[in-house]
Design an enzyme around this catalytic site. Sequence first.
Site, short mmCIF file in Angstrom:
data_model
loop_
_atom_site.label_atom_id
_atom_site.label_comp_id
_atom_site.label_asym_id
_atom_site.label_seq_id
_atom_site.Cartn_x
_atom_site.Cartn_y
_atom_site.Cartn_z
N HIS A 162 -5.89 7.08 5.75
CA HIS A 162 -7.12 7.81 6.72
C HIS A 162 -7.03 6.83 8.03
O HIS A 162 -7.87 7.48 8.90
CB HIS A 162 -8.14 7.80 5.89
N ASP A 201 -2.02 -7.46 2.44
CA ASP A 201 -2.95 -7.17 3.33
C ASP A 201 -2.41 -8.14 4.51
O ASP A 201 -1.88 -9.05 4.24
CB ASP A 201 -4.33 -7.34 2.97
N GLY A 253 0.90 -10.19 5.20
CA GLY A 253 1.75 -9.51 6.19
C GLY A 253 1.38 -8.10 6.81
O GLY A 253 0.28 -8.11 6.99
N ASP A 254 2.44 -7.61 7.16
CA ASP A 254 2.17 -6.71 8.24
C ASP A 254 2.77 -5.26 7.60
O ASP A 254 4.08 -5.04 7.50
CB ASP A 254 2.52 -6.91 9.58
#
Length: 337
Positions: free
Chosen positions: A243, A197, A223-224
């Site tokens: 979502h 995350d 991280g991304d």
Amino acid sequence: MAAHQRLMNMMFGTICSQVVGTAARLGLADHLGDDEIGYQKLAARTGTHPGALARLLRALAALEIVVETRPGTFRLGEAGMPLRTDRPDSQAAAVLLFTDPALLDSWKLTEEAVRTGQPTFEGLYGTDFFSFLATQPELSQRFNATMRQVSLPIAHLVPVSYDFTRYRTVIDIGGGDGTLLSQILRGARALRGVVFDSPTGVAEALSTLTAAGVADRCRIEAGDFFAAVPEGGDIYVLKNILHDWDDERCAIILERCREAMPAGGRLLIVESVLPDVVDTSDPAPYLTDISMLVNMGGQERTRYEYEQLCRRAGFAVTAVHPTVFPTSYSLIEATPV
Ligand SMILES: C[S@@+](CC[C@H](N)C(=O)[O-])C[C@H]1O[C@@H](n2cnc3c(N)ncnc32)[C@H](O)[C@@H]1O
């Protein structure tokens, strides 16, 4: 109930939300605990105006959050119990988050969101919701606590609805504080896990995984997910991630997963899946959908829409598992094509 009464009750929803949110902000449930307390004593404890607090308590009593046991004296009602912060089923953080001014501001512009199809949050705060969270440590902590509180019931259902014992390493993408991964690892003793995350998203993960007794089988990685996700998993779980985003950004996240997984790897999307025709027995997913529109720029989707998303990112859906106890959630399994 007569139609006009139902409509008026819906209009009053915004007032109910403020009444409950104010009770949470004042910590009324924790102050009441297991006791019956008069409003004047409660006002002294909460630093509020006694007359105004009495009126708030009466409104809370009418909503069955508290019970007025004799004139001016209140105890917690059953519906108010989850406002206590000391309970494992506490929803206090969720109530505080969903009544936070930062989230409420966007709702004032709902009409604009419906006219443009764009989230109003970005116009107000100059950035998307999660980038904003990264600059707000207190709100971010509350968001993580909210996700833990609202995800816990589903986190218990996921490992009994799907067999994880055939895998070696599960990677929970956007896994937050590790609430879901903890439950998955507890149900599959040989399985190892990675919770991935943003840096603020994983801030509370170590304590959750340690409390669940699975920290020794788990790695925490920040991280991304638009840039890269950890390699080496044979199953990648995404719960309530897609979502949050529009189709273009979902496709990027899914492509990053496909790049990181071995041939024959699996994707497991855990989401509330909308039926093709509106099911009026539970309005929650439809209201969440509008929340996604206004605050995040994401959306809830039907099974067909998830299949399309997967196809676009090079995955084929191989199975859709409903949760063992009926909820709107399904587990959508996909594999790279
Ligand atoms: C709706 S929450 C879901 C959390 C968790 N999967 C659950 O269901 O409880 C979305 C998660 O995505 C994470 N996230 C948002 N943007 C991210 C990014 N660019 N890279 C990694 N994680 C991100 C957030 O920090 C948050 O934990």
